[in-house]
Design an enzyme around this catalytic site. Structure first.
Site, PDB file in Angstrom:
ATOM      1  N   SER B  12     -22.815 -17.524 -27.502  1.00  0.00           N
ATOM      2  CA  SER B  12     -23.189 -18.785 -26.852  1.00  0.00           C
ATOM      3  C   SER B  12     -24.461 -18.611 -26.032  1.00  0.00           C
ATOM      4  O   SER B  12     -25.270 -19.535 -25.928  1.00  0.00           O
ATOM      5  CB  SER B  12     -22.038 -19.324 -26.003  1.00  0.00           C
ATOM      6  OG  SER B  12     -21.895 -18.591 -24.805  1.00  0.00           O
ATOM      7  N   ARG B  64     -24.534   7.550 -32.238  1.00  0.00           N
ATOM      8  CA  ARG B  64     -25.228   6.489 -31.515  1.00  0.00           C
ATOM      9  C   ARG B  64     -26.736   6.621 -31.630  1.00  0.00           C
ATOM     10  O   ARG B  64     -27.470   5.630 -31.677  1.00  0.00           O
ATOM     11  CB  ARG B  64     -24.805   6.490 -30.036  1.00  0.00           C
ATOM     12  CG  ARG B  64     -25.302   5.259 -29.298  1.00  0.00           C
ATOM     13  CD  ARG B  64     -24.697   5.165 -27.917  1.00  0.00           C
ATOM     14  NE  ARG B  64     -25.322   6.094 -26.994  1.00  0.00           N
ATOM     15  CZ  ARG B  64     -24.998   6.212 -25.712  1.00  0.00           C
ATOM     16  NH1 ARG B  64     -24.050   5.460 -25.207  1.00  0.00           N
ATOM     17  NH2 ARG B  64     -25.618   7.067 -24.938  1.00  0.00           N
ATOM     18  N   MET B  89     -21.785  -5.538 -27.623  1.00  0.00           N
ATOM     19  CA  MET B  89     -20.709  -4.686 -27.112  1.00  0.00           C
ATOM     20  C   MET B  89     -20.908  -3.203 -27.431  1.00  0.00           C
ATOM     21  O   MET B  89     -19.947  -2.459 -27.601  1.00  0.00           O
ATOM     22  CB  MET B  89     -19.354  -5.168 -27.654  1.00  0.00           C
ATOM     23  CG  MET B  89     -18.966  -6.574 -27.201  1.00  0.00           C
ATOM     24  SD  MET B  89     -19.032  -6.799 -25.404  1.00  0.00           S
ATOM     25  CE  MET B  89     -17.518  -5.941 -24.936  1.00  0.00           C
ATOM     26  N   ARG B  90     -22.139  -2.751 -27.501  1.00  0.00           N
ATOM     27  CA  ARG B  90     -22.408  -1.330 -27.677  1.00  0.00           C
ATOM     28  C   ARG B  90     -23.278  -0.857 -26.516  1.00  0.00           C
ATOM     29  O   ARG B  90     -24.213  -1.565 -26.110  1.00  0.00           O
ATOM     30  CB  ARG B  90     -23.174  -1.054 -28.981  1.00  0.00           C
ATOM     31  CG  ARG B  90     -22.521  -1.563 -30.243  1.00  0.00           C
ATOM     32  CD  ARG B  90     -21.208  -0.902 -30.574  1.00  0.00           C
ATOM     33  NE  ARG B  90     -21.326   0.529 -30.810  1.00  0.00           N
ATOM     34  CZ  ARG B  90     -20.300   1.342 -30.967  1.00  0.00           C
ATOM     35  NH1 ARG B  90     -19.074   0.864 -30.898  1.00  0.00           N
ATOM     36  NH2 ARG B  90     -20.462   2.632 -31.177  1.00  0.00           N
ATOM     37  N   LEU B  92     -26.266   1.107 -24.944  1.00  0.00           N
ATOM     38  CA  LEU B  92     -27.573   1.505 -25.477  1.00  0.00           C
ATOM     39  C   LEU B  92     -27.876   2.937 -25.057  1.00  0.00           C
ATOM     40  O   LEU B  92     -27.625   3.334 -23.925  1.00  0.00           O
ATOM     41  CB  LEU B  92     -28.670   0.588 -24.937  1.00  0.00           C
ATOM     42  CG  LEU B  92     -28.469  -0.906 -25.173  1.00  0.00           C
ATOM     43  CD1 LEU B  92     -29.681  -1.672 -24.667  1.00  0.00           C
ATOM     44  CD2 LEU B  92     -28.222  -1.200 -26.642  1.00  0.00           C
ATOM     45  N   HIS B 108     -24.848 -10.681 -17.092  1.00  0.00           N
ATOM     46  CA  HIS B 108     -23.540 -10.131 -16.729  1.00  0.00           C
ATOM     47  C   HIS B 108     -22.796 -11.164 -15.880  1.00  0.00           C
ATOM     48  O   HIS B 108     -23.377 -11.744 -14.963  1.00  0.00           O
ATOM     49  CB  HIS B 108     -23.740  -8.830 -15.941  1.00  0.00           C
ATOM     50  CG  HIS B 108     -22.450  -8.152 -15.579  1.00  0.00           C
ATOM     51  ND1 HIS B 108     -21.741  -7.385 -16.473  1.00  0.00           N
ATOM     52  CD2 HIS B 108     -21.740  -8.140 -14.428  1.00  0.00           C
ATOM     53  CE1 HIS B 108     -20.646  -6.928 -15.879  1.00  0.00           C
ATOM     54  NE2 HIS B 108     -20.622  -7.366 -14.642  1.00  0.00           N
ATOM     55  N   GLY B 142     -28.120   2.938 -16.327  1.00  0.00           N
ATOM     56  CA  GLY B 142     -26.796   2.746 -15.734  1.00  0.00           C
ATOM     57  C   GLY B 142     -26.047   1.578 -16.357  1.00  0.00           C
ATOM     58  O   GLY B 142     -26.568   0.871 -17.222  1.00  0.00           O
ATOM     59  N   ASP B 144     -25.061  -1.904 -15.864  1.00  0.00           N
ATOM     60  CA  ASP B 144     -25.327  -3.124 -15.088  1.00  0.00           C
ATOM     61  C   ASP B 144     -25.968  -2.812 -13.739  1.00  0.00           C
ATOM     62  O   ASP B 144     -25.656  -3.453 -12.724  1.00  0.00           O
ATOM     63  CB  ASP B 144     -24.029  -3.926 -14.899  1.00  0.00           C
ATOM     64  CG  ASP B 144     -23.357  -4.245 -16.235  1.00  0.00           C
ATOM     65  OD1 ASP B 144     -24.073  -4.625 -17.171  1.00  0.00           O
ATOM     66  OD2 ASP B 144     -22.129  -4.098 -16.337  1.00  0.00           O
ATOM     67  N   GLU B 173     -24.577 -19.116 -16.871  1.00  0.00           N
ATOM     68  CA  GLU B 173     -25.260 -18.154 -17.741  1.00  0.00           C
ATOM     69  C   GLU B 173     -26.232 -18.875 -18.669  1.00  0.00           C
ATOM     70  O   GLU B 173     -27.366 -18.427 -18.875  1.00  0.00           O
ATOM     71  CB  GLU B 173     -24.235 -17.365 -18.573  1.00  0.00           C
ATOM     72  CG  GLU B 173     -23.363 -16.432 -17.749  1.00  0.00           C
ATOM     73  CD  GLU B 173     -22.377 -15.656 -18.624  1.00  0.00           C
ATOM     74  OE1 GLU B 173     -22.747 -15.214 -19.726  1.00  0.00           O
ATOM     75  OE2 GLU B 173     -21.217 -15.494 -18.195  1.00  0.00           O
TER      76      GLU B 173
END
Lengths: 216, 216
Positions: B12, B64, B89-90, B92, B108, B142, B144, B173
């Site tokens: 979204s 990864r 959802m991975r 980095l 977030h 880190g 977020d 958001e």
């Protein structure tokens, strides 16, 4: 309801509470103001409002426990129901926390749980947040960790210094603290674990605050 | 400016960015949408907007680092200037972070630094905060923790569940993320250590948000 206020300095939040009681927007009475520092403005404010003011210099006590015991006795003598910290610069020990369990409120200049402890406004600026604020919470054994009653948010501006941001937050403190005490006096505050419920509050889910640059 | 969007699910926020570019409220173009999960709605949204959509199933890569390398190649092939994470959802790795240093944004659902990581809305409810919100930030190594561009606050209601609060935050958001990208595209974002400056923003220091029960 009878309020005991602990203060150490200027006492502008103390003044907001005194004013709220005088205007009856807080349905309660300030029973006593206790200061640990002689000569501070908080004492003058209490006297101007014709409220009993008690000086308890913490250095005169052999340890924190003895100081806390005297605080409890003084609060009990004045038949205090709710203790409000207003810039009180001493940590409270278990003697006071037990005697007034879940009946001590504090106001902190951050949106807790972010930035607990000293220099909260400086911490927020250093972290680079775009929204800051203040929190009224119940005092527990931790540092600014107790259940939250009310929070208010303000924007952080690029031009902000610690002083300008603290001043913007202080305006909200003077709204939030009297309001939280009024809700308490009205019996509308229910503490359920870490969550606080305010009975009879009207929902305003559409009210938002954004960084100043979001719409310009 | 050419944007690459990484998404894993419903997308979204991806849609809000696509819409912002289509309406020119974001002066930029979505160059590519990359998904790691087959069949998700985010891919359909990209196709409906006639934007190149690339599926990179992470399980197909031995580790990864290899997956990150392919992400970087795909972004570079599409001449991407700015990478936007939209429910990706991975985690980095350093390969991608180095290739696009300070050019990756994320959104977030909390007022960072409070409640980083997974289940931010649930964390906020458990902590009993009265003000929640969302944060657009630059991605660093880190979780977020990177410099904050924009935040928006919403009230938490006593009746809130994770779903109702998440929905209230999601509305913000969809305002904040396109706006942050527009400011970036306009060259108005300056990163100075942990603080971000937005040039040309009008100050709105009187704008505040409070717990719903503050005035009722």
């Amino acid at each position: 309801m009878r309020i005991g206020i602990l203060a150490s300095g200027t006492g502008s939040n103390l003044q907001a509470i005194l004013d709220g009681c005088a205007s009856r927007s807080i349905p309660a009475e300030v029973a006593v103001v206790i200061c640990n520092i002689p000569g501070v403005k908080a004492l003058q404010r209490a006297e101007s409002a014709r409220v009993p003011a008690v000086l308890l210099p913490h250095q005169k006590f052999p340890n924190r426990e003895e100081f806390d015991r005297e605080l409890v006795l003084t609060l009990q003598e004045h038949r205090v129901d709710l203790v409000c910290l207003a810039g009180f610069m001493r940590l409270l020990g278990p003697v006071l926390l037990r005697a007034f369990h879940n009946r001590i409120l504090n106001i902190h200049p951050s949106l807790l749980p972010a930035f607990p402890g000293l220099h909260a406004v400086r911490q927020a600026l250093t972290a680079g947040v775009r929204v800051a604020g203040c929190t009224v919470h119940v005092v527990d054994e931790g540092t600014d960790t107790g259940p939250i009653l009310i929070q208010a948010a303000v924007p952080v501006l690029d031009s902000d210094t610690e002083e300008t941001l603290a001043a913007r937050i202080l305006v909200q403190e003077h709204r939030c603290y009297p309001r939280a005490i009024a809700l308490w006096a009205e019996g509308r505050v229910q503490i359920e674990g870490r969550r606080v419920r305010i009975t009879g509050a009207g929902p305003r889910p559409d009210h938002t605050l954004s960084s100043p640059e979001l719409t310009d």
